[in-house]
Scaffold this active site. Sequence first.
Site, PDB file in Angstrom:
ATOM      1  N   ARG A 129       0.844  -1.191   0.000  1.00 15.71           N
ATOM      2  CA  ARG A 129       0.000   0.000   0.000  1.00 15.71           C
ATOM      3  C   ARG A 129       0.887   1.252   0.000  1.00 15.71           C
ATOM      4  O   ARG A 129       1.944   1.277   0.655  1.00 15.71           O
ATOM      5  CB  ARG A 129      -0.887   0.031   1.250  1.00 15.71           C
ATOM      6  N   HIS A 154      -1.800   0.896  -9.513  1.00 14.01           N
ATOM      7  CA  HIS A 154      -2.461  -0.062  -8.603  1.00 14.01           C
ATOM      8  C   HIS A 154      -3.239  -1.128  -9.405  1.00 14.01           C
ATOM      9  O   HIS A 154      -4.438  -1.303  -9.232  1.00 14.01           O
ATOM     10  CB  HIS A 154      -3.407   0.675  -7.638  1.00 14.01           C
TER      11      HIS A 154
HETATM   12  P1  NDP Z   1      -2.236 -11.593   4.472  1.00 10.15           P
HETATM   13  O1  NDP Z   1      -3.056 -10.999   5.552  1.00 10.15           O
HETATM   14  O2  NDP Z   1      -2.559 -12.979   4.005  1.00 10.15           O
HETATM   15  O3  NDP Z   1      -0.709 -11.619   4.921  1.00 10.15           O
HETATM   16  C1  NDP Z   1      -0.099 -10.544   5.542  1.00 10.15           C
HETATM   17  C2  NDP Z   1       1.334 -10.933   5.923  1.00 10.15           C
HETATM   18  O4  NDP Z   1       1.978  -9.765   6.422  1.00 10.15           O
HETATM   19  C3  NDP Z   1       1.401 -11.989   7.027  1.00 10.15           C
HETATM   20  O5  NDP Z   1       2.425 -12.893   6.767  1.00 10.15           O
HETATM   21  C4  NDP Z   1       1.724 -11.150   8.264  1.00 10.15           C
HETATM   22  O6  NDP Z   1       2.479 -11.836   9.258  1.00 10.15           O
HETATM   23  C5  NDP Z   1       2.575 -10.068   7.667  1.00 10.15           C
HETATM   24  N1  NDP Z   1       2.578  -8.889   8.528  1.00 10.15           N
HETATM   25  C6  NDP Z   1       1.542  -8.106   8.877  1.00 10.15           C
HETATM   26  N2  NDP Z   1       1.950  -7.120   9.702  1.00 10.15           N
HETATM   27  C7  NDP Z   1       3.276  -7.301   9.875  1.00 10.15           C
HETATM   28  C8  NDP Z   1       4.263  -6.620  10.624  1.00 10.15           C
HETATM   29  N3  NDP Z   1       3.972  -5.557  11.372  1.00 10.15           N
HETATM   30  N4  NDP Z   1       5.525  -7.095  10.581  1.00 10.15           N
HETATM   31  C9  NDP Z   1       5.840  -8.199   9.855  1.00 10.15           C
HETATM   32  N5  NDP Z   1       4.946  -8.890   9.120  1.00 10.15           N
HETATM   33  C10 NDP Z   1       3.675  -8.440   9.133  1.00 10.15           C
HETATM   34  O7  NDP Z   1      -2.250 -10.583   3.261  1.00 10.15           O
HETATM   35  P2  NDP Z   1      -2.157 -10.887   1.682  1.00 10.15           P
HETATM   36  O8  NDP Z   1      -0.938 -11.655   1.414  1.00 10.15           O
HETATM   37  O9  NDP Z   1      -3.432 -11.433   1.179  1.00 10.15           O
HETATM   38  O10 NDP Z   1      -2.073  -9.396   1.102  1.00 10.15           O
HETATM   39  C11 NDP Z   1      -1.050  -8.516   1.512  1.00 10.15           C
HETATM   40  C12 NDP Z   1      -1.345  -7.127   1.029  1.00 10.15           C
HETATM   41  O11 NDP Z   1      -1.145  -7.012  -0.366  1.00 10.15           O
HETATM   42  C13 NDP Z   1      -2.787  -6.631   1.199  1.00 10.15           C
HETATM   43  O12 NDP Z   1      -3.062  -6.265   2.524  1.00 10.15           O
HETATM   44  C14 NDP Z   1      -2.810  -5.451   0.259  1.00 10.15           C
HETATM   45  O13 NDP Z   1      -2.369  -4.305   0.930  1.00 10.15           O
HETATM   46  C15 NDP Z   1      -1.790  -5.828  -0.809  1.00 10.15           C
HETATM   47  N6  NDP Z   1      -2.434  -6.077  -2.097  1.00 10.15           N
HETATM   48  C16 NDP Z   1      -2.083  -5.290  -3.162  1.00 10.15           C
HETATM   49  C17 NDP Z   1      -2.650  -5.493  -4.383  1.00 10.15           C
HETATM   50  C18 NDP Z   1      -2.235  -4.675  -5.559  1.00 10.15           C
HETATM   51  O14 NDP Z   1      -2.855  -4.779  -6.623  1.00 10.15           O
HETATM   52  N7  NDP Z   1      -1.183  -3.873  -5.454  1.00 10.15           N
HETATM   53  C19 NDP Z   1      -3.658  -6.526  -4.610  1.00 10.15           C
HETATM   54  C20 NDP Z   1      -3.951  -7.302  -3.443  1.00 10.15           C
HETATM   55  C21 NDP Z   1      -3.352  -7.074  -2.235  1.00 10.15           C
HETATM   56  P3  NDP Z   1       1.896 -13.130  10.029  1.00 10.15           P
HETATM   57  O15 NDP Z   1       1.887 -14.222   8.994  1.00 10.15           O
HETATM   58  O16 NDP Z   1       2.879 -13.374  11.086  1.00 10.15           O
HETATM   59  O17 NDP Z   1       0.528 -12.752  10.498  1.00 10.15           O
HETATM   60  C1  OXD Z   2      -6.680  -5.520  -2.929  1.00 12.34           C
HETATM   61  C2  OXD Z   2      -6.201  -4.596  -3.949  1.00 12.34           C
HETATM   62  O1  OXD Z   2      -6.451  -5.289  -1.738  1.00 12.34           O
HETATM   63  O2  OXD Z   2      -6.717  -4.661  -5.084  1.00 12.34           O
HETATM   64  O3  OXD Z   2      -7.292  -6.536  -3.300  1.00 12.34           O
HETATM   65  O4  OXD Z   2      -5.304  -3.807  -3.704  1.00 12.34           O
END
Ligand code: NDP
Ligand code: OXD
Length: 307
Positions: free
Chosen positions: A222, A270
């Site tokens: 993000r 994005h």
């Molecule tokens: P998940 O919730 O499945 O995974 C998040 C991961 O981040 C977990 O492994 C978590 O750790 C880790 N995490 C969260 N907070 C911290 C922290 N403070 N320090 C270290 N690790 C942390 O999310 P997704 O994989 O599904 O998606 C990730 C992000 O990708 C979304 O939230 C979104 O912002 C972004 N995204 C962007 C898109 C785009 O088009 N650019 C499309 C879709 C998503 P733990 O496993 O230990 O909980």
């Molecule tokens: C999502 C994105 O969070 O599109 O799915 O960024």
Amino acid sequence: MTVLYKADPVRGAQWSALFAQRAPDVPFRVWPDIGDPALIRYLVAWHPGDLVQTLPNLEAVFSVGAGVDQLDLASVPAHLPVVRMIEPGIVEGMLEYVSEAVLAIHRDLFDYALAQQARAWKPLPLTPASARRVGVLGLGMLGVAVLERLRIFGFDCAGWSRSAHTLEGVRCYAGADEFETFLARTDVLICLLPLTDATRGLLARRVFDALPTGASLVHVGRGPQLVADDLLDALARGQLRSAVLDVTDPEPLPPDHPLWTQPRVRITPHIASATRPDTAVDSLLDNLRRHCAGEPMIGLIDRQLGY
Ligand code: NDP
Ligand code: OXD
């Protein structure tokens, strides 16, 4: 149990047609045509605004995307589950985007684009993928899938998360204590973290300087996780070599923003991945069935952690 959709209206029409086909018994409405607010049980939204407060019998809020940071969680009553989107379409798009970005960095395509502008025929030495250390921030749905895909190319893969993980063929690091060690071994840093209080502004000078000199960034998390001035400074100092940014702060990025004109920065609006209606509708229907059966829904977020 009426479902109300409030996000992109063109996609809303696709969701509506898919619901009519796959769940004709579930009334589906697209905002602003909400009908009787008392009948709405489920809200699927990107930016719900204050809609939640106007729906007295709401039972759950679903994010139309993988992230939930765009929802104002504080305004969603504590008894309502908040669920993010887990569906294969989002993962497929991200695999394509990140693979392309990492391969472009790995095969020096930023340098060749600049060389082409100068009409310079200047081959660079090839680095084997096994000597390129890729590191993913976030080992969730997307981070894990991306690492599995990057391993196929032979990259030296690592990941970092909040809690400890074990992944075959990936060196896993966790928490603040192991962050610097993870960064020190990472030539291509990929951000796939959710936006929370803990990750806002994380991609800043401290992190860039902990990477090996000449490292690159692929940012698909993000926009507010990145301190743009620190990125520009790290590029100017040569500490970072290049950056691929799919997310910015704000979005859209204003036309006069200095990131636009950086030769070693590539910006996309994005689009790394997007929820695919045909697969997302099945995920939502499965969750509605689970909710009705009293089973845990897939993608339920922890409101304390914010993801
Ligand atoms: P998940 O919730 O499945 O995974 C998040 C991961 O981040 C977990 O492994 C978590 O750790 C880790 N995490 C969260 N907070 C911290 C922290 N403070 N320090 C270290 N690790 C942390 O999310 P997704 O994989 O599904 O998606 C990730 C992000 O990708 C979304 O939230 C979104 O912002 C972004 N995204 C962007 C898109 C785009 O088009 N650019 C499309 C879709 C998503 P733990 O496993 O230990 O909980
Ligand atoms: C999502 C994105 O969070 O599109 O799915 O960024």
